[in-house]
Scaffold this motif. Sequence first.
Motif, mmCIF file in Angstrom:
data_model
loop_
_atom_site.group_PDB
_atom_site.id
_atom_site.type_symbol
_atom_site.label_atom_id
_atom_site.label_comp_id
_atom_site.label_asym_id
_atom_site.label_seq_id
_atom_site.Cartn_x
_atom_site.Cartn_y
_atom_site.Cartn_z
ATOM 1 N N UNK A 182 -1.602 13.045 4.095
ATOM 2 C CA UNK A 182 -0.902 13.363 2.911
ATOM 3 C C UNK A 182 0.113 11.709 2.722
ATOM 4 N N UNK A 183 0.740 11.306 3.621
ATOM 5 C CA UNK A 183 1.232 10.366 3.547
ATOM 6 C C UNK A 183 0.734 9.023 3.255
ATOM 7 N N UNK A 184 -0.757 8.924 3.911
ATOM 8 C CA UNK A 184 -1.307 7.586 3.717
ATOM 9 C C UNK A 184 -1.961 7.828 2.249
ATOM 10 N N UNK A 185 -2.172 9.108 1.779
ATOM 11 C CA UNK A 185 -2.594 9.184 0.106
ATOM 12 C C UNK A 185 -1.691 8.861 -0.676
ATOM 13 N N UNK A 186 -0.381 9.091 -0.461
ATOM 14 C CA UNK A 186 0.859 8.942 -1.281
ATOM 15 C C UNK A 186 1.166 7.373 -1.193
ATOM 16 N N UNK A 187 0.823 6.784 -0.142
ATOM 17 C CA UNK A 187 1.103 5.194 -0.199
ATOM 18 C C UNK A 187 -0.348 4.706 -1.064
ATOM 19 N N UNK A 188 -1.363 5.095 -0.616
ATOM 20 C CA UNK A 188 -2.446 4.439 -1.427
ATOM 21 C C UNK A 188 -2.230 4.752 -3.085
ATOM 22 N N UNK A 189 -1.715 5.849 -3.407
ATOM 23 C CA UNK A 189 -1.285 6.298 -4.794
ATOM 24 C C UNK A 189 -0.198 4.949 -5.294
ATOM 25 N N UNK A 190 0.668 4.923 -4.487
ATOM 26 C CA UNK A 190 1.991 4.037 -4.831
ATOM 27 C C UNK A 190 1.393 2.582 -5.178
ATOM 28 N N UNK A 191 0.586 2.071 -4.249
ATOM 29 C CA UNK A 191 0.012 0.726 -4.245
ATOM 30 C C UNK A 191 -0.533 0.487 -5.475
ATOM 31 N N UNK A 192 -1.659 1.472 -5.718
ATOM 32 C CA UNK A 192 -2.595 1.503 -7.076
ATOM 33 C C UNK A 192 -1.816 1.729 -8.075
ATOM 34 N N UNK A 193 -0.712 2.594 -8.210
ATOM 35 C CA UNK A 193 0.155 2.460 -9.330
ATOM 36 C C UNK A 193 0.722 1.276 -9.729
ATOM 37 N N UNK A 194 1.330 0.406 -8.833
ATOM 38 C CA UNK A 194 1.987 -0.792 -9.002
ATOM 39 C C UNK A 194 0.929 -1.696 -9.723
ATOM 40 N N UNK A 195 -0.169 -1.690 -9.067
ATOM 41 C CA UNK A 195 -1.000 -2.614 -9.356
ATOM 42 C C UNK A 195 -1.497 -2.373 -11.092
#
Length: 246
Positions: A110-123
């Motif tokens: 779940x933490x990995x998914x949260x980080x993926x979301x955060x990186x993609x949101x920033x981009x």
Amino acid sequence: MATASPNILVVEDDRETRALIAKYLRSNACNVTTATDGREMVKAMADHRVDLLILDVMLPGEDGLSLCRKVRAQSQTPIIMLTARGEDVDRILGLEMGADDYLAKPFNPRELLARINAVLRRQAAAQTASAINGATALTFLGWRIDFRLRELRNPAGARVAMTSAEFDLLRTFCERPGRVLSRDSLLDLTQGRSAGSFERSIDVLVSRIRRKIETDPLEPTMIKTVRSGGYLFTPTVDAVTIPING
């Protein structure tokens, strides 16, 4: 997800970890391709569109840090590093190689998914947010930062390779020239807090940007350090609207 059905490439040699990541991400609306080493990674990136790369540090043959550096030299694809070590020095080394984020093993999917979301949101935010007065690019001292193409060109017109995190930070500076920006505010503006970012990452990114745009990175004149304050972007910034076919 920040991007509808993003294409994720997972490069991990441990079969169980690789299968766990792939299964969890697929159950959360991700398209997942897997690879076990650098050779398979290169082939996968040639055969598929990759929106984000999850790259283990410890791989057979060429290690993840070396692969990260090579990918970053050719692409702005976001990279999240996986490492068995959690010390700051290893995290900083990953950032130096061009990674956008890192995650120490063992980790909760779940933490990995949260980080993926955060990186993609920033981009996505950086790609779609309006620039100064709706401009599609900004210029400073002959340099041009283009928001549509997400690229930086030097005064000679040559493209300068930048990571997604470097581009977002430089854009933040360019949109706020002449203002002292604290590390906290820069984190909030570029990386957010949910990904567990730390202030040292801003210093690392600033150092990397200085090496690319400053005449003397050791005596910077464009991005100045303000003692007990943060950083100040000194050049005059002008807005440019580039024609769609330009």
